[in-house]
Design an enzyme around this catalytic site. Structure first.
Site, PDB file in Angstrom:
ATOM      1  N   ASP A  78       0.744  -1.351  -0.019  1.00 41.07           N
ATOM      2  CA  ASP A  78       0.110   0.017   0.012  1.00 41.07           C
ATOM      3  C   ASP A  78       1.075   1.085   0.024  1.00 41.07           C
ATOM      4  OD1 ASP A  78      -0.368  -1.409   3.010  1.00 41.07           O
ATOM      5  OD2 ASP A  78       0.378   0.686   2.959  1.00 41.07           O
TER       6      ASP A  78
ATOM      7  N   ASP B  27       0.875   5.206   0.823  1.00 40.01           N
ATOM      8  CA  ASP B  27       0.260   6.567   1.562  1.00 40.01           C
ATOM      9  C   ASP B  27       0.697   7.661   1.107  1.00 40.01           C
ATOM     10  OD1 ASP B  27      -1.089   4.749   3.077  1.00 40.01           O
ATOM     11  OD2 ASP B  27       0.449   4.434   4.569  1.00 40.01           O
TER      12      ASP B  27
ATOM     13  N   ASP C 272       5.580   7.129  14.274  1.00 43.55           N
ATOM     14  CA  ASP C 272       5.950   6.288  15.375  1.00 43.55           C
ATOM     15  C   ASP C 272       7.440   5.960  15.306  1.00 43.55           C
ATOM     16  OD1 ASP C 272       5.551   4.741  12.889  1.00 43.55           O
ATOM     17  OD2 ASP C 272       4.459   3.099  14.088  1.00 43.55           O
TER      18      ASP C 272
END
Ligand code: ATP
Ligand code: MG
Length: 450
Positions: free
Chosen positions: A64, A66, A143
């Site tokens: 994926d 982003d 993160d």
């Protein structure tokens, strides 16, 4: 919380030009490229970000892509007809191209919760994060440093605000900012550390690993639905075995799979073998592009506790099938308090378990009835995994494998004692029955007949 309290890292930009990194547009999905170009043309800044950039730098093929942008979700929606806005806690735009979804997130800021934005923090946990900000702010609320790299389509450079490039090179996961604060904000980050370390073959920096013991229990309050999603990423993402080992090493397994941790603690070597083989098989299936189901996975992970509980009840005199059903219900109920396994999967798990004792019943009628069961295939695969439990289960597995190869008539004749008898299973030591109540059964079901 202000920017300093949240993160000790003050962002400073390093731009890595095209010729100094390996990311090529060839490896970026057409859909993601279209989104990036369109946003740029409309005057917004837009970058590929997160796992995709990290994986591309490591030579992988991201699933994926982003995008992070200065455009608000509403502005993104105006630019793309194929766009829908999702999420409340974390508002996002999804731009849809056929099967592919490009997630487009507006840069998140670090504004105060009582400012004019929309961030809510409860007991140090971020429960809502819709404050828009600058790219620098967006970088430091991510993160890990390796997850905060931005690929710029306008000049093909990579923008690094927190030292992520260095970490990619050193194959290490550093949290951005103070680890304890970041885990308190979102305890699932601890699981993400374990999962990414397993997937990428990175080590977890000592400061990022240090709080696991103290803060691991915060996972008990994490949303069970989110833990289900995270579990699928850990165990069905192609790196299940390594993720499992990493969770054990980090001391986090007991918060996610308490029954599994307990059963393994009882020192059951065969159970460890079964779980590891189950995860290895799953990883192999993922690598071959075959389908995998959460039902089989959780059936494997929770088997030890189901089996031991069922045995304990049988020894106390509870009827076999009642003991099995009760054990399954009990273990599923406990597990679902932590990880919200959807009902359609728990039903299949309970079927896989409850069919196990039936493999020991090799009378003619029962054999054909079991083979016709819609869950026969999964239950049989599960039986094969259990071969590690005892030589008797191994033999039983071989018998059923052989039986399935035979034409119907041959097997029927063999089971009624009139045909070429297939190699008989020695069901006597198979361990779905507790030791006390073991019964001898012959393949034709007639006690004492050959
Ligand atoms: P994967 O390889 O599993 O897709 P990923 O890092 O891309 O790994 P995603 O869940 O797709 O994980 O998240 C995309 C990006 O969003 C991350 O790289 C990170 O920058 C950011 N992110 C995701 N989860 C968190 C979190 N809990 N806290 C902070 N940032 C996060
Ligand atoms: Mg991702």
């Amino acid at each position: 919380m202000n920017l300093k309290a949240r993160n000790d890292a003050t962002p400073s930009l390093r731009i890595i030009p095209r010729e100094q990194h390996v990311i090529s547009r060839k490896n970026i999905s057409k859909a993601a490229l279209r989104v990036l170009y369109r946003l740029n043309e409309a005057g917004y800044t837009a970058y590929l970000v997160g796992g995709a950039v990290r994986d591309l730098l490591l030579g992988g093929h991201p699933k994926d892509f982003d995008v992070a942008t200065s455009a608000t979700p509403e502005e993104v929606k105006k630019l793309f007809r194929n766009c829908r806005l999702i999420g409340r806690r974390f508002r996002l735009a999804h731009v849809v191209y056929g099967q592919e979804i490009i997630e487009v997130a507006t840069f998140r800021g670090t504004g105060e919760e009582d400012g004019d934005g929309d961030r809510h923090i409860v007991d140090g946990r971020i429960v809502r994060d819709n404050v828009w900000g600058t790219i620098e702010e967006d970088a430091i609320r991510r993160d890990f440093r390796v997850n905060a790299l931005y690929y710029d389509i306008s000049d093909f450079s990579v923008r690094d605000y927190v030292g992520g490039m260095q970490d990619v090179e050193n194959r290490v996961l550093h949290l951005i900012g103070d680890p304890a604060t970041r885990y308190r904000e979102d305890p699932v980050r601890m699981l993400r550390a374990a999962r990414l370390a397993a997937k990428l073959n990175f080590r977890i920096d000592a400061a990022a690993a240090a709080p696991f013991e103290e803060l691991g229990p915060l996972l008990l309050d994490a949303a069970p639905a989110r833990l289900f999603d995270e579990s699928l990423k850990m165990f069905l993402g192609g790196h299940g075995l390594k993720s499992f080992h990493m969770l054990e090493q980090c001391g986090l397994l007991k918060f996610l799979l308490p029954a599994t941790a307990r059963a393994l603690k009882r020192g059951d070597k065969a159970l460890r073998g079964l779980i590891e083989q189950g995860l290895a098989n799953t990883d192999a299936r993922v690598a071959e592009g075959k389908s995998v189901t959460p039902a089989f996975l959780f059936a494997v992970l929770l088997w030890g506790e189901v089996r031991d509980l069922a045995h304990a009840w049988m020894v106390k005199g509870v009827e076999d099938s009642v003991a099995w059903t009760r054990a399954a219900t009990h273990v599923v109920a406990e597990q679902c308090q932590r990880v919200a396994i959807p009902r359609r999967f728990t039903i299949t798990m309970e079927e896989i378990w409850s069919l196990q004792p039936r493999f020991e019943q090799v009378q003619r009628k029962r054999v054909f009835r079991l083979m016709a069961h819609p869950r026969f295939r999964a239950a049989f695969d599960f039986l094969l995994l259990r071969a590690a439990e005892s030589p008797a289960i191994h033999e039983l597995g071989e018998w059923w494998a052989h039986a399935q190869q035979l034409p119907h008539e041959t097997l029927a004749a063999a089971l009624s004692g009139s045909g070429a008898v297939p190699e008989a299973p020695v069901a006597t030591t198979a361990s779905t029955a507790p030791r006390k109540r073991r019964r001898r059964r012959k393949p034709n079901g007639k006690s004492g007949a050959a």
